[in-house]
Design a protein around this motif. Structure first.
Motif, PDB file in Angstrom:
ATOM      1  N   HIS A 499       0.796  -1.216   0.000  1.00  0.00           N
ATOM      2  CA  HIS A 499       0.000   0.000   0.000  1.00  0.00           C
ATOM      3  C   HIS A 499       0.830   1.269   0.000  1.00  0.00           C
ATOM      4  CE1 HIS A 499      -0.459   0.469   4.551  1.00  0.00           C
ATOM      5  NE2 HIS A 499      -0.554   1.717   4.199  1.00  0.00           N
ATOM      6  N   ILE A 500       0.185   2.296  -0.540  1.00  0.00           N
ATOM      7  CA  ILE A 500       0.824   3.582  -0.735  1.00  0.00           C
ATOM      8  C   ILE A 500       0.091   4.577   0.155  1.00  0.00           C
ATOM      9  CG2 ILE A 500       1.327   5.404  -2.423  1.00  0.00           C
ATOM     10  CD1 ILE A 500       1.029   3.136  -4.593  1.00  0.00           C
ATOM     11  N   ALA A 501       0.797   5.119   1.141  1.00  0.00           N
ATOM     12  CA  ALA A 501       0.195   6.099   2.039  1.00  0.00           C
ATOM     13  C   ALA A 501       0.541   7.490   1.543  1.00  0.00           C
ATOM     14  CB  ALA A 501       0.697   5.896   3.467  1.00  0.00           C
ATOM     15  N   LEU A 502      -0.488   8.297   1.330  1.00  0.00           N
ATOM     16  CA  LEU A 502      -0.321   9.639   0.779  1.00  0.00           C
ATOM     17  C   LEU A 502      -0.585  10.661   1.863  1.00  0.00           C
ATOM     18  CD1 LEU A 502      -2.361   8.832  -2.425  1.00  0.00           C
ATOM     19  CD2 LEU A 502       0.132   9.167  -2.324  1.00  0.00           C
ATOM     20  N   PHE A 573      -3.586  -0.958  -2.339  1.00  0.00           N
ATOM     21  CA  PHE A 573      -4.568   0.030  -1.907  1.00  0.00           C
ATOM     22  C   PHE A 573      -3.838   1.290  -1.458  1.00  0.00           C
ATOM     23  CE2 PHE A 573      -3.683  -2.631   1.758  1.00  0.00           C
ATOM     24  CZ  PHE A 573      -3.548  -1.748   2.817  1.00  0.00           C
ATOM     25  N   PHE A 574      -4.603   2.356  -1.274  1.00  0.00           N
ATOM     26  CA  PHE A 574      -4.043   3.650  -0.900  1.00  0.00           C
ATOM     27  C   PHE A 574      -4.548   4.035   0.485  1.00  0.00           C
ATOM     28  CE2 PHE A 574      -4.124   3.476  -5.467  1.00  0.00           C
ATOM     29  CZ  PHE A 574      -2.912   4.008  -5.854  1.00  0.00           C
ATOM     30  N   GLU A 575      -3.714   4.799   1.167  1.00  0.00           N
ATOM     31  CA  GLU A 575      -4.093   5.331   2.474  1.00  0.00           C
ATOM     32  C   GLU A 575      -3.897   6.843   2.404  1.00  0.00           C
ATOM     33  OE1 GLU A 575      -1.452   3.888   5.515  1.00  0.00           O
ATOM     34  OE2 GLU A 575      -2.570   4.789   7.178  1.00  0.00           O
ATOM     35  N   LEU A 576      -4.836   7.582   2.960  1.00  0.00           N
ATOM     36  CA  LEU A 576      -4.639   9.031   3.118  1.00  0.00           C
ATOM     37  C   LEU A 576      -4.266   9.266   4.569  1.00  0.00           C
ATOM     38  CD1 LEU A 576      -7.746  10.303   1.112  1.00  0.00           C
ATOM     39  CD2 LEU A 576      -5.336  10.758   0.520  1.00  0.00           C
ATOM     40  N   VAL A 577      -3.167   9.968   4.817  1.00  0.00           N
ATOM     41  CA  VAL A 577      -2.734  10.166   6.200  1.00  0.00           C
ATOM     42  C   VAL A 577      -2.457  11.637   6.483  1.00  0.00           C
ATOM     43  CG1 VAL A 577      -1.586   7.901   6.021  1.00  0.00           C
ATOM     44  CG2 VAL A 577      -0.197   9.966   6.010  1.00  0.00           C
ATOM     45  N   GLN A 578      -2.766  11.998   7.702  1.00  0.00           N
ATOM     46  CA  GLN A 578      -2.432  13.334   8.195  1.00  0.00           C
ATOM     47  C   GLN A 578      -1.613  13.147   9.465  1.00  0.00           C
ATOM     48  OE1 GLN A 578      -5.821  15.890   8.877  1.00  0.00           O
ATOM     49  NE2 GLN A 578      -4.625  17.324  10.120  1.00  0.00           N
ATOM     50  N   ARG A 579      -0.363  13.549   9.393  1.00  0.00           N
ATOM     51  CA  ARG A 579       0.610  13.317  10.455  1.00  0.00           C
ATOM     52  C   ARG A 579       0.895  14.669  11.106  1.00  0.00           C
ATOM     53  NH1 ARG A 579       4.630   9.258  10.937  1.00  0.00           N
ATOM     54  NH2 ARG A 579       3.997   8.162   9.052  1.00  0.00           N
TER      55      ARG A 579
END
Lengths: 607, 607
Positions: A499-502, A573-579
């Motif tokens: 997976h690709i975390a954006l 799959f893709f992940e949307l992340v806010q760090r």
């Protein structure tokens, strides 16, 4: 310095082990007793086979329970030893390893131990070989290297020296002070040096040693520190790996031997014995390449995520999708269709692609052809252990090949037509790549040694159908983060998720925009949010927003993490992340819920 | 007594777990927090699903880090607890498990712990539930059951009791004296009893607990002894299994739940809570049945081993081969041809087949139809976890069905025509059966519980391509011995070897006769014999004989073992063994050499 590997460290028949050691560039081998006993080759044939392969036989091992015995028992032990010394000579080796006794008959009498080891050494000398005496960490009376050395010194026989083993020494004490006694041993009396690392496990040292050893740099022991102490004595024998590991036992010998040699290369660099090209740590993820037999499902997800198809490869069916700093290549080339949709390559920004490739090659990474098709930019690239192709990219630096040069931009009209209503950019926060089961430790070492990334702690995560282990490798500044994951047991590799975390500055806005653009997000059970409410305090409406969208929440000592998931296409799959605020993790506490939701959603559109 | 199982003990989604628990006959479940969080069902829906399945929700778990906290932290903890109590009520459960604190903020103050647990219990009471407080073996300040009970007693709240967990208690001490304090606890204050076993491993107790627990009877802890102590208090709550196990996590929930229920049935029998039909220990191996698509290769080996084809089944293509007390059926029936040559069934001599079958059924063994084809003797039979059919045979006892009755003898002429030059008889010494990877512990418990066999110690053996683990289950007198074996990781089941060891009083004569009759024996490397010469003293010529024939040698404190191997047909090979002077093992020290020789001999005739 010469490198050597104990045959017990590799899987297969003795012949397979020797071939693998030779191909991986080892100079010699330790022959482990069971490998000899089980081989149809005579000792002379083994010697000849090694010579043909450019290997010396550096050690025969082990002889056990030899010292501090009642005289009658010692006589029997000498009888066994005579046979082994003869065998060692026939193998063309000059050294036999003797481990400190674990026999219940051994007595706690250093003088007797020294006297008998002296007689053993005299017998060895008669056969033209010598004895390297090693303290097992669980030896009955002698279990430390300094104790073993005192006994060797007291024996005072020229054919008797000591063998130092990093596992036996470091498993007993993590205190660097305890290594200082190594300096008291004359280098010429250190007859052999065996190296192994191990993860830091609080368990019985015998079990730890027999099942969990690994190659230096793969565990938690300071093998490099120990090596520096040994080098100061003047020791100039081989650096030899002796690793008992349940996984290596059933892995193909060839890749394991390469993994082993790579670990020694890194160790030699750390100890100042070798200076391969310095690591050129990557500066970011330039692109991620997906291959797929059918571009439509992936394109739909990318479009909904606000990516725009901005360019097409000049010579191949590869589209470039972009949103801000996140760039995804979608490759529908015919050679790539077999395995469904998967992540095939990563472009890593590099300050010096040629130097990065030189280091990779020096550290035994398989180097890929620089130009794979006529007209391609001649990019430096290597293959990771899981087969992922890693490109070293110097995007925009004058005079260096630019991967973008292979792509022709679409007109603005077409580009705009596919752009959604997404204002802010995205960038790749991390990639998560499931590894083949046998190559988890190898993968972490590869990324560390070849790319200069830093491995983080391993984390166990409960999937409904089994435990997963994951370990991140990152640059110090976090611009490149790769999470390596492995299941509890080998399964079909094509089932493995990638997976690709954006990263976004506002995951709620990004999630809403994704849904508004026709995308879907992984539904998260209501029970999860009820629990969040009990664990954390939220602003009015905040939790309801997360619940509505399927956004997960975590907090560590540094900051917060909000994240949500698209559905899965093929393996991807893709992940949307806010760090925020320096959060360091990857949402591991939420992983069991996410994994269960993904199992439940199998059949979820496109999955 | 009611039986219950924690959902964490089973693999899959919560729905799958509940279904498996119900089908295996459990009365209730403990709902583990992560299973609830990851479930799309509301608590009310879970309650209804359980009711539909005939399950009560006996416990919600766990609440952690609740006691002996600074006031501000305790206030936050109460906030979490309020949510969990509400949830527990919605689930229809009346008890919440609270583990002793591992928080670095917890203080070592029993009075504070009691006071806060009392307030927690008061809150629970307001929600109509109660708190079962349990000492974790690695609790920060409270880690023993008696300490936890003292704090509960001091709190003196009716909604506060203790939970006893066999792992947490027995992992800290193997001393039976330490269990006596259980008698000081009033039964009605023991709110819950969690049961788990574990193999005896010297490792960090937290890791041991999280990865290696197993069902009672599968490990080395005296769970039955603990249960007897608890029963004397008057406790009448559920017997509940809480097992964290890496293998069970990835095994199908259905068979795991049956395995779990079987372990409780055996435990209840041991504790005097249940009296299933008593075990009728088998008296010997009446026959072994091989199925094969082609009888010729197996017949050739049997013929060379001195077996005579003495009879044929009246209605099926099954031949009986016999030499002395060893009887092998060779079945070429069409339904059996798929998987190549394999061991499909074992006939066990039984003093009372009907009682043996009754016990097997009571202990959840799948019972097979008594009469599989018209004309077959109506034999009692069950299936072992690996699918092997076990027939209970009362050969020759008047009034009981006799398996021999299905067979018609050949004329003496034909029988003699196939007999070789073998004088002495053979008998089955042991059977060695590779188990499906996920079912190793289940298989040992099955043979113990269903057949009344006694499990021996597990032994690790190095195969060139990975470690094997093996464990024998035997009758006390050794007339039936089955060695269960498993690889280090799951592989294709059809690759798994099965072997039949045949006992002779003179293995050298038997080996010579086999070779003279055209048989072949596994070649053993010369290096092995050179080593034997160094380890043991032999009579003149003895070792040369072994070397010539490929006979292996071992010795233990009781006697000696000599053995050799035929080649492999399909999954099956034969071993000739001579067991003298009460030798107790199975030649494990020779197994690495034998396994390597078998790998090397792949392609060896018929293999």
């Amino acid at each position: 310095m010469r490198t050597s590997i104990a045959t017990v460290s590799l899987s297969g028949s003795l012949t397979e082990k020797l071939t693998a050691a030779s191909r991986a560039g080892f100079d010699g081998v330790e022959i482990f007793e069971n490998d000899l006993l089980a081989s149809p080759l005579t000792p002379e044939e083994i010697r000849a086979r090694c010579a043909d392969l450019g290997l010396t036989v550096d050690l025969y091992q082990p002889l056990r329970d030899m010292e501090a015995l009642p005289e009658e028992e010692f006589a029997r032990a000498l009888r066994r030893a005579r046979h082994k010394f003869e065998l060692t000579r026939r193998l063309g080796a000059d050294t036999v390893l003797v481990c400190s006794s674990v026999s219940p008959h051994a007595v706690d009498d250093d003088a007797l131990a020294a006297e008998q080891l002296g007689r053993l050494a005299a017998l060895a000398e008669d056969h033209g070989v010598r004895v390297a005496y090693e303290a097992l960490a669980w030896g009955r009376h002698i279990s430390t290297y300094d104790h073993a050395w005192r006994v060797v010194e007291a024996a005072g026989h020229p054919a008797l020296g000591t063998c130092l083993d990093s596992f036996h020494i470091l498993s007993r004490s993590g205190d660097p002070k305890d290594l200082e006694g190594i300096g008291d041993i004359p280098g010429e009396k250190i007859f052999f040096l065996q190296l192994a690392d191990a993860p830091l496990l609080a368990m019985d040292v015998l079990q730890w040693s027999r099942h969990y050893r690994c190659f230096p740099g793969q565990g938690g022991l300071d093998v490099a520190g120990l090596l520096r102490h040994v080098l100061r004595t003047g020791y100039d024998g081989p650096l030899s790996l002796e690793v008992f590991n349940d996984v290596f036992r059933q892995s193909e010998a060839g890749p394991t031997a390469v993994d082993a040699q790579r670990s020694l290369l890194l160790l030699k660099e750390q100890a100042g014995l070798a200076a391969p090209p310095a690591p050129a740590a990557p500066t970011g993820v330039a692109f991620v390449e997906l291959v797929t037999p059918d571009a439509a499902p992936v394109s739909a997800v990318l479009g909904a995520l606000g990516f725009t198809r901005t360019a097409r490869h000049r010579g191949k069916p590869v589209d470039l999708w972009q949103r801000g700093d996140a760039r995804i290549l979608v490759n529908t080339g015919p050679a790539e269709r077999r395995d469904g949709t998967r992540l095939a390559a990563v472009g890593l920004g590099s300050p010096d692609p040629a130097a990065a490739a030189d280091r990779a090659e020096a550290l035994l990474a398989p180097v890929l052809p620089r130009r794979r098709a006529p007209g391609d930019a001649p990019l430096e690239a290597v293959a990771a252990p899981d087969g992922t192709e890693l490109f070293f990219c110097a995007a925009g630096r004058p005079g260096l090949p630019d991967w973008r040069a292979d792509f022709a931009d679409f007109t603005d009209v077409e580009a705009e037509a596919t752009a959604g209503d997404h204002d802010a950019g995205l960038r790749v926060d991390h990639l998560s790549l499931t590894q083949p089961w046998h190559q988890f430790d190898e993968a972490a070492l590869f990324h560390r040694a070849v790319l200069g990334l830093r491995p983080q702690e391993s984390v166990d995560v409960a999937d409904p159908y089994g435990l997963l282990r994951s370990r991140a490798v990152t640059t110090d500044d976090g611009t490149v983060r790769i999470v390596l994951t492995v299941g509890a047991a080998p399964v079909d590799d094509t089932a493995h998720a990638q997976h690709i975390a954006l990263a976004t500055d506002d995951v709620v806005a990004a999630a809403r925009a994704h849904l508004a653009a026709g995308g879907e997000l992984l539904p998260i059970p209501a029970n999860y949010y009820d629990d969040l409410a009990a664990r954390f305090e939220f602003a009015d409406g905040e939790l309801e927003t997360y619940r509505e969208l399927g956004v997960l929440y975590d907090r560590d000592a540094y900051g917060t993490f909000r994240h949500c998931y698209t559905h899965t296409v093929g393996r991807v799959f893709f992940e949307l992340v806010q760090r925020d605020g320096g959060y360091r993790g990857y949402g591991a506490p939420n992983a069991p819920v996410r994994l269960a939701a993904q199992h439940a959603a199998r059949g979820f559109t496109g999955g």
